[in-house]
Write a protein that holds these residues in place. Structure first.
Motif, PDB file in Angstrom:
ATOM      1  N   ILE A  41      -7.113 -12.399 -29.727  1.00 19.77           N
ATOM      2  CA  ILE A  41      -6.398 -12.538 -31.450  1.00 19.77           C
ATOM      3  C   ILE A  41      -6.411 -10.745 -30.954  1.00 19.77           C
ATOM      4  CG2 ILE A  41      -7.766 -12.166 -34.015  1.00 19.77           C
ATOM      5  CD1 ILE A  41      -9.597 -14.944 -32.593  1.00 19.77           C
ATOM      6  N   VAL A  42      -5.612 -10.242 -32.299  1.00 25.85           N
ATOM      7  CA  VAL A  42      -4.930  -8.955 -32.381  1.00 25.85           C
ATOM      8  C   VAL A  42      -5.159  -8.321 -33.997  1.00 25.85           C
ATOM      9  CG1 VAL A  42      -2.868  -7.449 -32.177  1.00 25.85           C
ATOM     10  CG2 VAL A  42      -3.614  -9.195 -30.585  1.00 25.85           C
ATOM     11  N   PRO A  43      -5.619  -7.858 -34.171  1.00 25.10           N
ATOM     12  CA  PRO A  43      -6.522  -6.961 -35.500  1.00 25.10           C
ATOM     13  C   PRO A  43      -4.969  -7.024 -36.284  1.00 25.10           C
ATOM     14  CG  PRO A  43      -7.719  -6.606 -34.818  1.00 25.10           C
ATOM     15  CD  PRO A  43      -7.150  -6.688 -33.445  1.00 25.10           C
ATOM     16  N   THR A  44      -4.732  -6.878 -37.571  1.00 24.27           N
ATOM     17  CA  THR A  44      -3.080  -6.639 -38.027  1.00 24.27           C
ATOM     18  C   THR A  44      -3.589  -5.677 -39.451  1.00 24.27           C
ATOM     19  OG1 THR A  44      -2.194  -8.072 -36.860  1.00 24.27           O
ATOM     20  CG2 THR A  44      -0.800  -7.407 -38.673  1.00 24.27           C
ATOM     21  N   ASP A  53     -11.692  -1.144 -35.991  1.00 19.01           N
ATOM     22  CA  ASP A  53     -11.782  -2.465 -36.514  1.00 19.01           C
ATOM     23  C   ASP A  53     -11.364  -1.775 -38.082  1.00 19.01           C
ATOM     24  OD1 ASP A  53     -12.363  -4.378 -37.676  1.00 19.01           O
ATOM     25  OD2 ASP A  53     -14.942  -4.002 -37.357  1.00 19.01           O
ATOM     26  N   PRO A  54     -10.487  -2.458 -38.164  1.00 15.49           N
ATOM     27  CA  PRO A  54      -9.892  -1.964 -39.580  1.00 15.49           C
ATOM     28  C   PRO A  54     -10.546  -2.390 -40.682  1.00 15.49           C
ATOM     29  CG  PRO A  54      -8.372  -3.790 -38.656  1.00 15.49           C
ATOM     30  CD  PRO A  54      -9.242  -3.314 -37.761  1.00 15.49           C
ATOM     31  N   LYS A 106     -16.938 -11.660 -35.017  1.00 12.38           N
ATOM     32  CA  LYS A 106     -15.907 -11.045 -34.209  1.00 12.38           C
ATOM     33  C   LYS A 106     -16.150 -10.389 -32.441  1.00 12.38           C
ATOM     34  CE  LYS A 106     -13.589  -8.130 -37.932  1.00 12.38           C
ATOM     35  NZ  LYS A 106     -13.369  -7.482 -38.582  1.00 12.38           N
ATOM     36  N   VAL A 107     -16.952 -11.554 -32.196  1.00 15.60           N
ATOM     37  CA  VAL A 107     -17.256 -11.655 -30.812  1.00 15.60           C
ATOM     38  C   VAL A 107     -16.509 -12.531 -29.968  1.00 15.60           C
ATOM     39  CG1 VAL A 107     -19.484 -10.825 -31.137  1.00 15.60           C
ATOM     40  CG2 VAL A 107     -19.355 -12.999 -31.076  1.00 15.60           C
ATOM     41  N   SER A 110      -8.676  -8.808 -29.870  1.00 18.06           N
ATOM     42  CA  SER A 110      -8.089  -7.107 -28.403  1.00 18.06           C
ATOM     43  C   SER A 110      -8.849  -6.224 -29.321  1.00 18.06           C
ATOM     44  CB  SER A 110      -6.592  -7.241 -29.070  1.00 18.06           C
ATOM     45  OG  SER A 110      -5.668  -5.841 -28.394  1.00 18.06           O
ATOM     46  N   PRO A 111      -8.987  -5.055 -28.257  1.00 19.02           N
ATOM     47  CA  PRO A 111      -9.361  -4.015 -29.201  1.00 19.02           C
ATOM     48  C   PRO A 111      -8.388  -2.281 -30.045  1.00 19.02           C
ATOM     49  CG  PRO A 111      -8.789  -3.096 -27.438  1.00 19.02           C
ATOM     50  CD  PRO A 111      -8.700  -5.030 -27.479  1.00 19.02           C
TER      51      PRO A 111
END
Length: 290
Positions: free
Chosen positions: A191-194, A60-61, A125-126, A236-237
């Protein structure tokens, strides 16, 4: 006997009486200089410009976000009055908010017959969903028209980087005006963290997403279910990280040396072959004349 330091000179000069200038050599020399200039400018452009390197990792950035993701939604419903339009938010942590109004705005369209909804809100974030519907209206309409156009749906910070082309606003321009007015719309988002890190080491956090869509008219034992526009999301993890880098100076110098040395070496071999062939041809011609 005095020591002669000049013996260490590995760049000894060729005597002038052993060199012979030719027109062919002059042409090759000019071509070499132009070719070196072209390659030098190409390398210089590459050195000045930055490159984007991406990598994937599980984490989790944005740990300082408090477990929240900022959402920006801009959608038009040209056939539904603004007093009927509302935003509802639900998730697996038990949040259930009907008629979210904070940081939102409704703009009448088509002389009040339609509405443009603009909202800025946060989600946990769930897995969960947020949906545009008439659920928060005082009185439910008989036949709500859920045809719509999505102008923007984005998550996190806005990244204005030319070299990064991702799905940060994948639903931009989604047009459902020709759909069944009584149909519900499901947008399934992954959703993909970037993360984007610039040359100064500053990081910005955004989110890309993929989307699948379906529309349907739902019924229950009491009759037709009120339609809505659903955005169901899951995270997405995997995190995507873009790092902005510039070519190191030593690599640039190495490339320039390789360009100059390699070009002159190849040109020297080419000139030598042409000169040798020319001399051999002259000897053959002299032999024929004799």
């Amino acid at each position: 006997m005095p020591f002669d330091f000049r013996r260490f000179d590995i760049y000894r000069k060729v005597p002038k009486d052993l060199t012979q200038p030719t027109y062919t050599g002059a042409i090759i020399s000019v071509c070499c200089c132009l070719f070196i200039l072209f390659l030098f400018l190409s390398e210089l452009t590459g050195f000045i410009a930055t490159e984007i390197v991406n990598e994937l990792y599980v984490d989790d950035p944005d740990k300082d976000s408090g477990g929240k993701i900022e959402v920006n939604l801009n959608i038009s419903l040209p056939n539904l009055h603004c007093e009927l339009v509302g935003l509802d938010i639900q998730d697996e942590m038990g949040r259930h908010e009907v008629g979210h109004i904070d940081n939102s705005m409704k703009i009448p369209l088509n002389n009040g017959d339609g509405c443009r909804f603009e909202g800025h809100f946060s989600i946990n974030k769930v897995p969960g969903n947020f949906h545009v519907s008439t659920h928060s209206a005082t009185a439910q309409p008989q036949n709500p028209d859920m045809t719509h156009i999505i102008h923007k749906l984005s998550f996190g910070d806005k990244l204005q980087v030319h070299n990064v082309h991702g799905a940060f606003n994948a639903l931009e321009g989604a047009d459902k005006l020709s759909s069944n007015p009584l149909a519900s719309h499901d947008y399934i988002l992954k959703i993909v963290p970037t993360v984007y890190e610039d040359l100064g080491g500053k990081q910005r956090y955004s989110y890309q997403y993929t989307v699948a869509n379906k529309e349907y008219v739902a019924y229950s034992h009491t009759g037709r279910i009120i339609p809505a526009i659903w955005f169901r999301y899951d995270l997405s993890p995997i995190t995507v990280k873009y790092t902005e880098r510039r070519q190191p100076l030593y690599r640039f110098i190495t490339s320039i040396c390789a360009i100059i040395g390699g070009t002159f070496t190849v040109a020297g071999i080419l000139d030598s072959c042409i000169f040798t062939a020319s001399e051999a041809w002259k000897k053959i011609q002299l032999g024929k004349m004799q």
